[in-house]
Design a protein around this motif. Structure first.
Motif, PDB file in Angstrom:
ATOM      1  N   LEU A 137       0.794  -1.224   0.000  1.00 48.30           N
ATOM      2  CA  LEU A 137       0.000   0.000   0.000  1.00 48.30           C
ATOM      3  C   LEU A 137       0.831   1.280   0.000  1.00 48.30           C
ATOM      4  N   VAL A 138       1.904   1.328   0.782  1.00 48.99           N
ATOM      5  CA  VAL A 138       2.687   2.567   0.862  1.00 48.99           C
ATOM      6  C   VAL A 138       3.946   2.500   0.008  1.00 48.99           C
ATOM      7  N   LYS A 139       4.062   1.441  -0.757  1.00 45.89           N
ATOM      8  CA  LYS A 139       5.208   1.313  -1.657  1.00 45.89           C
ATOM      9  C   LYS A 139       4.860   2.011  -2.977  1.00 45.89           C
ATOM     10  N   ASN A 140       5.811   2.713  -3.540  1.00 48.44           N
ATOM     11  CA  ASN A 140       5.565   3.430  -4.789  1.00 48.44           C
ATOM     12  C   ASN A 140       5.716   2.460  -5.967  1.00 48.44           C
ATOM     13  N   LEU A 141       4.702   1.635  -6.148  1.00 48.50           N
ATOM     14  CA  LEU A 141       4.742   0.640  -7.228  1.00 48.50           C
ATOM     15  C   LEU A 141       4.847   1.315  -8.586  1.00 48.50           C
TER      16      LEU A 141
ATOM     17  N   PHE B 199     -12.548  11.914  -0.729  1.00 42.17           N
ATOM     18  CA  PHE B 199     -12.235  10.536  -1.132  1.00 42.17           C
ATOM     19  C   PHE B 199     -12.597  10.281  -2.599  1.00 42.17           C
ATOM     20  N   GLN B 200     -13.602  10.984  -3.107  1.00 40.33           N
ATOM     21  CA  GLN B 200     -13.964  10.807  -4.516  1.00 40.33           C
ATOM     22  C   GLN B 200     -12.948  11.464  -5.443  1.00 40.33           C
ATOM     23  N   SER B 201     -12.055  12.257  -4.881  1.00 35.83           N
ATOM     24  CA  SER B 201     -11.032  12.908  -5.709  1.00 35.83           C
ATOM     25  C   SER B 201      -9.683  12.200  -5.632  1.00 35.83           C
ATOM     26  N   VAL B 202      -9.588  11.130  -4.838  1.00 33.19           N
ATOM     27  CA  VAL B 202      -8.325  10.392  -4.748  1.00 33.19           C
ATOM     28  C   VAL B 202      -8.022   9.773  -6.107  1.00 33.19           C
ATOM     29  N   LYS B 203      -6.825   9.996  -6.592  1.00 34.95           N
ATOM     30  CA  LYS B 203      -6.479   9.572  -7.945  1.00 34.95           C
ATOM     31  C   LYS B 203      -6.379   8.049  -8.074  1.00 34.95           C
ATOM     32  N   THR B 204      -6.539   7.588  -9.287  1.00 37.23           N
ATOM     33  CA  THR B 204      -6.340   6.173  -9.601  1.00 37.23           C
ATOM     34  C   THR B 204      -4.889   5.994 -10.034  1.00 37.23           C
ATOM     35  N   ALA B 205      -4.092   5.393  -9.165  1.00 41.52           N
ATOM     36  CA  ALA B 205      -2.665   5.214  -9.439  1.00 41.52           C
ATOM     37  C   ALA B 205      -2.157   4.067  -8.587  1.00 41.52           C
ATOM     38  N   LEU B 206      -0.936   3.632  -8.866  1.00 41.74           N
ATOM     39  CA  LEU B 206      -0.306   2.584  -8.070  1.00 41.74           C
ATOM     40  C   LEU B 206       0.657   3.177  -7.050  1.00 41.74           C
ATOM     41  N   ALA B 207       0.356   4.399  -6.619  1.00 43.43           N
ATOM     42  CA  ALA B 207       1.146   5.056  -5.577  1.00 43.43           C
ATOM     43  C   ALA B 207       0.309   6.168  -4.975  1.00 43.43           C
ATOM     44  N   LEU B 208       0.181   6.159  -3.642  1.00 47.75           N
ATOM     45  CA  LEU B 208      -0.525   7.213  -2.917  1.00 47.75           C
ATOM     46  C   LEU B 208       0.285   7.596  -1.682  1.00 47.75           C
ATOM     47  N   PRO B 209       0.141   8.822  -1.186  1.00 46.87           N
ATOM     48  CA  PRO B 209       0.826   9.217   0.048  1.00 46.87           C
ATOM     49  C   PRO B 209       0.377   8.339   1.221  1.00 46.87           C
ATOM     50  N   GLU B 210       1.264   8.142   2.188  1.00 48.48           N
ATOM     51  CA  GLU B 210       0.962   7.270   3.325  1.00 48.48           C
ATOM     52  C   GLU B 210      -0.270   7.732   4.089  1.00 48.48           C
TER      53      GLU B 210
END
Length: 467
Positions: A135-139, A418-429
């Motif tokens: 989850l907190v890894k910048n995949l 929460f509806q604005s959280v981006k779709t990505a394989l990396a998010l801030p902790e």
């Protein structure tokens, strides 16, 4: 001359590597088809016969993975009485039994497939390291670096080696460590069904034994990382995952319901249409390869395959009979929906929006619309199943549909965040942890879930494993 030699060496290396780089073919089935390696998990003595709990984890990158993880953490907080038949201890009164322990099946799509696969493999042990490991890894950055690695750039010059192969290698090295679908079948967690999309026909491709039997491929030897890479192979960013079709090279001729469904052509029948699509896998000449892309393209919620399978097999009674489910009073669907809203700011502009804005908004709108239709279809099916069971004398059946969505948040500011959280394989902790926390908040506020916990005699307790 020195530069010339270096250039020639690079060209030769590129030529040789690009010619030899290739994806690993799915293994051919070399023994008798074993259709139900997951059966033992569904009939575990440590689970109640009266409760059948299904979780579906939607797509949505790390946002979906974190929200799904938060739901598992929340279920681990709900303590319920252990089943009387439990063999974990002689005195069940001293056993801490939670709603997590009752999970029978998890379906995972795209970002949700990471959580589903990891917990299917490790069970509760995943609470120890899933946050840090995934989850907190910048995949996302790691994958970009891998793709830009000179060696991989050379390998990507081959038409038989794509960006999804790079992703598979990364997921295997950093997350799944060589695990196969067979390892999940024998893993510590619930039964898992990872879902991708067959791009050739636009249909759901489930990573389950019966699907692999259709193409005479060995389910148990297939790499888990490759299944997840297929489920998360968003078109454009990743290349399709390719499977070879060996249909006809083993004894399996198709599921028991297929011939009957095809014998009764009816274009308006879901079962008939499912049969037509299933039949395509049995012809190796017409369909020599299967090209798999992101599971969200065909079903971003991951529950249509369950509905279609139950209908194809003859209804809920036939499924219960086949799975040796002799009783059952509660059928529960917890749908973890990480969908967001499209950004509409560009619609208010006088100028023509860019292609990226249009495609991004269009894909979000279509997924959201399709999600609504999928949940509506599930409700209709559940009514039919309940009527079917009541006619058979099972009048005590209760079906719970719990939809976990950001739309359920009452506060506008929190909902929009929460509806604005981006779709990505990396998010801030901090964002990952907020998603984990809000998952339980939404779940505990759902009326069907509150009723379920009350009906089970459950209570909310602290989870010491939560970080």
């Amino acid at each position: 001359m020195r530069l010339l030699k270096i250039f020639i060496t690079i060209v030769l290396l590129f030529t040789l590597t690009s010619c030899t780089a290739t994806y690993a073919l799915n293994p051919k089935l070399e023994m008798k088809v074993r259709l139900d390696p997951l059966q033992g998990k569904l009939l575990s003595p440590n689970k109640s016969d009266d409760l059948f709990l299904i979780l579906s984890f939607s797509g949505g990158g790390t946002r979906a993975a974190a929200l799904s993880y938060g739901i598992l953490e929340a279920l681990e907080k709900i303590e319920i009485p252990p089943p009387a038949k439990s063999v974990s201890t002689k005195d069940n009164s001293h056993v801490r039994h939670t709603l997590y322990d009752e999970i029978d099946l998890i379906t995972g799509v795209s970002g949700g497939s990471f959580t589903a696969g990891y917990f299917g493999l490790h069970g509760k042990d995943a609470f120890r390291d899933f946050r840090e490991k995934v989850l907190v890894k910048n995949l996302q950055t790691d994958l970009i670096h891998m793709v830009l690695n000179p060696v991989n750039l050379i390998r990507l010059g081959s038409p038989r080696f794509g960006r999804s192969e790079v992703a598979q290698e990364y997921y295997d090295k950093m997350i799944f460590h060589g695990a196969t679908l067979g390892d999940i079948a024998g893993g510590k967690g619930p039964a898992v069904n990872i879902l991708a999309t067959d791009a050739d026909d636009g249909i759901i491709f489930p990573f389950i034994p019966s699907q692999f039997a259709l193409i005479c491929s060995d389910f148990e030897k297939f790499p888990l990382a490759r299944a997840v890479a297929a489920s998360a192979a968003f078109p454009g960013a990743f290349s399709p995952i390719i499977l070879k079709n060996y249909a006809g090279d083993c004894a399996y001729k198709g599921p028991f319901w297929l011939a009957d469904a095809l014998a009764k052509p009816d274009p308006t029948s879901r079962v008939y249409n499912t049969a037509l699509m299933t039949k395509t896998y049995l012809n190796q000449e017409e369909k020599p390869y299967i090209h798999l892309i992101d599971g969200g393209v065909s079903d971003n919620l991951g529950i249509r395959n369950i509905m279609e399978s139950i209908a194809a097999m003859g209804g809920i009674l036939e499924v219960m009979k086949k799975q040796q489910i002799t009783s059952g009073r509660q059928l529960v669907f917890i749908i973890v929906d990480a969908q967001t809203q499209d950004t509409k700011h560009w619609r208010m502009m006088d100028e023509i929006p860019g292609l990226g804005a249009i495609l991004g908004a269009s894909s979000t709108i279509m997924i959201n619309k399709y999600n609504f239709e999928t949940i509506d279809l599930l409700r209709r099916y559940c009514e039919e199943w309940k009527q079917e069971l009541e006619k058979a004398g099972n009048r005590n059946i209760e079906i719970y549909i719990v939809h976990v969505s950001f739309d359920a948040l009452p506060e506008k500011e929190e909902r929009e965040y929460f509806q604005s959280v981006k779709t990505a394989l990396a998010l801030p902790e901090d964002q990952v942890d907020k998603l984990r926390s809000v998952a339980g908040k939404i779940l505990f506020a759902q009326k069907p879930f509150v009723k379920l916990v009350k009906d089970l005699g459950g209570k909310i307790t602290e989870n010491k494993q939560e970080r």
